[in-house]
Design an enzyme around this catalytic site. Sequence first.
Site, short mmCIF file in Angstrom:
data_model
loop_
_atom_site.label_atom_id
_atom_site.label_comp_id
_atom_site.label_asym_id
_atom_site.label_seq_id
_atom_site.Cartn_x
_atom_site.Cartn_y
_atom_site.Cartn_z
N CYS A 91 0.86 -1.18 0.00
CA CYS A 91 0.00 0.00 0.00
C CYS A 91 0.89 1.23 0.00
O CYS A 91 2.05 1.16 -0.42
CB CYS A 91 -0.99 -0.03 1.18
N ASN A 107 2.28 1.44 4.43
CA ASN A 107 2.59 0.17 5.12
C ASN A 107 2.30 0.23 6.62
O ASN A 107 2.99 -0.40 7.42
CB ASN A 107 4.05 -0.28 4.85
N CYS A 147 -1.40 0.61 7.44
CA CYS A 147 -2.83 0.29 7.54
C CYS A 147 -3.19 -0.93 6.68
O CYS A 147 -3.29 -2.05 7.19
CB CYS A 147 -3.70 1.49 7.11
N ARG A 148 -3.39 -0.73 5.37
CA ARG A 148 -3.96 -1.79 4.55
C ARG A 148 -3.03 -2.98 4.34
O ARG A 148 -3.44 -4.14 4.54
CB ARG A 148 -4.37 -1.23 3.18
N SER A 149 -1.78 -2.72 3.92
CA SER A 149 -0.94 -3.88 3.57
C SER A 149 -0.51 -4.71 4.78
O SER A 149 -0.47 -5.94 4.66
CB SER A 149 0.26 -3.48 2.70
N ASP A 205 -8.18 3.72 1.19
CA ASP A 205 -7.26 4.09 2.27
C ASP A 205 -8.05 4.52 3.50
O ASP A 205 -8.78 5.52 3.44
CB ASP A 205 -6.38 5.24 1.75
#
Length: 167
Positions: free
Chosen positions: A10, A13, A15-17, A132
């Site tokens: 993401c 690095n 939150c999402r990934s 995001d």
Amino acid sequence: MSRYRIAAVCLGNICRSPMAEAVIRSYLADSELAADVTVDSGGTQGWHEGDPPDPRALATLRAHGYPLNHRGQRVDATWWDRTDLFLAMDASNYDDLMAIAPSRPAEVRMMRSFDPALAGRVPGDPGLDVPDPYYGDDAGFERVLAMLESSAAGLVAELRDRLYPST
Ligand code: 4NP
């Protein structure tokens, strides 16, 4: 067989990934692929190198029983030496990965392209984005987790077919 290496990617690095890393690793652990596939995650930007994941990401993962021990990393061209499959969280992450990519082959896919409900969509389709959640509220992290779970289920099923075609 040599281990098949996945990297979720993401922007920051945090939150999402890292959430994708935790979810995919958990789904793999419940499959016959556990010993053959590794998962890492990184960001296309280096703002959060060395940082733990966002507390909201960790709280959401913890509430759903996904362990995670990760520190922020930035993706650079050397990741192509140790990655077989990159999973972009959104279209800009995908474009950024393509810009970083050296000429060595590695597959770059949108994470949500593995969600069976979204089959047929191509990179650039906004319907494939994991949005995001950084500037939003806690509900955004719950929505991200649900998207990652649907995608991880499809990913593990596809990898099982690819890595063990006859079973
Ligand atoms: P991520 O979210 O890409 O899902 O980790 C973000 C994290 C940090 C920032 C932006 C997005 N930031 O601007 O610091």
